[in-house]
Motif scaffolding. Structure first.
Motif, PDB file in Angstrom:
ATOM      1  N   LEU A  28       0.850  -1.183   0.000  1.00 14.22           N
ATOM      2  CA  LEU A  28       0.000   0.000   0.000  1.00 14.22           C
ATOM      3  C   LEU A  28       0.887   1.234   0.000  1.00 14.22           C
ATOM      4  N   ALA A  29       0.577   2.177  -0.860  1.00 17.28           N
ATOM      5  CA  ALA A  29       1.359   3.410  -0.931  1.00 17.28           C
ATOM      6  C   ALA A  29       1.224   4.195   0.369  1.00 17.28           C
ATOM      7  N   GLY A  30       2.288   4.883   0.719  1.00 22.16           N
ATOM      8  CA  GLY A  30       2.252   5.747   1.893  1.00 22.16           C
ATOM      9  C   GLY A  30       1.503   7.033   1.576  1.00 22.16           C
ATOM     10  N   ALA A  31       1.553   7.947   2.504  1.00 25.54           N
ATOM     11  CA  ALA A  31       0.902   9.244   2.323  1.00 25.54           C
ATOM     12  C   ALA A  31       1.780  10.311   2.939  1.00 25.54           C
ATOM     13  N   GLN A  32       1.639  11.514   2.409  1.00 26.54           N
ATOM     14  CA  GLN A  32       2.325  12.672   2.975  1.00 26.54           C
ATOM     15  C   GLN A  32       1.219  13.612   3.424  1.00 26.54           C
ATOM     16  N   GLY A  33       0.962  13.575   4.738  1.00 31.35           N
ATOM     17  CA  GLY A  33      -0.204  14.294   5.239  1.00 31.35           C
ATOM     18  C   GLY A  33      -1.447  13.568   4.768  1.00 31.35           C
ATOM     19  N   SER A  34      -2.350  14.283   4.130  1.00 31.60           N
ATOM     20  CA  SER A  34      -3.560  13.655   3.597  1.00 31.60           C
ATOM     21  C   SER A  34      -3.411  13.316   2.112  1.00 31.60           C
ATOM     22  N   ARG A  35      -2.249  13.656   1.541  1.00 28.46           N
ATOM     23  CA  ARG A  35      -2.020  13.407   0.113  1.00 28.46           C
ATOM     24  C   ARG A  35      -1.324  12.054  -0.092  1.00 28.46           C
ATOM     25  N   PRO A  36      -1.967  11.118  -0.828  1.00 29.59           N
ATOM     26  CA  PRO A  36      -1.330   9.820  -1.056  1.00 29.59           C
ATOM     27  C   PRO A  36      -0.089   9.946  -1.939  1.00 29.59           C
ATOM     28  N   LYS A  37       0.874   9.086  -1.680  1.00 28.14           N
ATOM     29  CA  LYS A  37       2.095   9.051  -2.481  1.00 28.14           C
ATOM     30  C   LYS A  37       2.008   7.899  -3.480  1.00 28.14           C
ATOM     31  N   GLU A  38       2.853   7.941  -4.490  1.00 22.72           N
ATOM     32  CA  GLU A  38       2.917   6.851  -5.463  1.00 22.72           C
ATOM     33  C   GLU A  38       3.472   5.601  -4.779  1.00 22.72           C
ATOM     34  N   ASN A  39       2.873   4.457  -5.073  1.00 21.67           N
ATOM     35  CA  ASN A  39       3.379   3.196  -4.527  1.00 21.67           C
ATOM     36  C   ASN A  39       4.651   2.837  -5.280  1.00 21.67           C
ATOM     37  N   GLN A  40       5.784   2.861  -4.594  1.00 20.00           N
ATOM     38  CA  GLN A  40       7.078   2.624  -5.218  1.00 20.00           C
ATOM     39  C   GLN A  40       7.586   1.206  -4.980  1.00 20.00           C
ATOM     40  N   ASP A  41       6.758   0.358  -4.390  1.00 17.04           N
ATOM     41  CA  ASP A  41       7.178  -0.998  -4.081  1.00 17.04           C
ATOM     42  C   ASP A  41       7.191  -1.877  -5.320  1.00 17.04           C
ATOM     43  N   ALA A  42       8.056  -2.853  -5.282  1.00 15.82           N
ATOM     44  CA  ALA A  42       8.061  -3.928  -6.271  1.00 15.82           C
ATOM     45  C   ALA A  42       8.288  -5.213  -5.480  1.00 15.82           C
ATOM     46  N   LEU A  43       7.900  -6.311  -6.044  1.00 11.71           N
ATOM     47  CA  LEU A  43       8.043  -7.592  -5.380  1.00 11.71           C
ATOM     48  C   LEU A  43       8.668  -8.568  -6.361  1.00 11.71           C
ATOM     49  N   ILE A  44       9.589  -9.375  -5.856  1.00 10.87           N
ATOM     50  CA  ILE A  44      10.175 -10.406  -6.700  1.00 10.87           C
ATOM     51  C   ILE A  44       9.796 -11.762  -6.120  1.00 10.87           C
ATOM     52  N   MET A  45       9.284 -12.623  -6.972  1.00  8.99           N
ATOM     53  CA  MET A  45       8.923 -13.983  -6.594  1.00  8.99           C
ATOM     54  C   MET A  45       9.492 -14.902  -7.660  1.00  8.99           C
ATOM     55  N   MET A  46      10.486 -15.678  -7.289  1.00 12.85           N
ATOM     56  CA  MET A  46      11.140 -16.556  -8.257  1.00 12.85           C
ATOM     57  C   MET A  46      11.163 -17.986  -7.746  1.00 12.85           C
TER      58      MET A  46
END
Length: 141
Positions: A28-46
């Protein structure tokens, strides 16, 4: 919206080669105050790491900074390529060779780290979707 993945291994008493594997997760993307931030996560499953059906790699790549989403995706794809190009036997006498698995992971991580730092250099590796001026990796480890 959150990114979703899941993990479930059936019949953990069975030999790794005969287990069925299901997986998922959620970020889940974080937030800066009440403004949501872009979800910068990636996941690797190999599954089948090093060609071994009993060895899996799962990792969360937590992007940070102005280009964190580009860096986390770059790491995901670059790490996968490292394992595709490295043929290391991960079994010895029918058992997982933990030192060989650790060496494979350490070598791949070192290679990816060098590539991440090269993103900010004069001749950066290709990073799909990256801005034309290059990728800021100052917040990336």
């Amino acid at each position: 919206p959150p990114k979703r993945w899941a993990l479930k291994v059936s019949d953990t008493t069975a030999a790794p080669e005969s287990r069925k594997l299901w997986y998922s997760a959620t970020t889940l993307a974080g937030a800066q105050g009440s403004r949501p931030k872009e979800n910068q996560d990636a996941l690797i499953m190999m599954p089948c790491l090093g060609g071994d059906p009993g060895v899996y790699l799962f990792g969360v790549l937590d992007g940070h900074g102005r280009h964190g989403h580009h860096v986390s995706q770059f790491v995901k794809h670059t790490l996968a390529k490292c394992f595709d190009t490295h043929e290391h036997p991960l079994r010895s006498a029918g058992r997982i060779d933990a030192p060989a698995a650790r060496m494979l992971l350490a070598t791949a991580c070192d290679t990816v780290q060098e590539q991440v730092h090269a993103l900010a250099g004069p001749n950066p590796p290709q990073c799909p979707g990256a801005p034309p001026g290059g990728v800021d990796v100052a917040m990336s480890g």
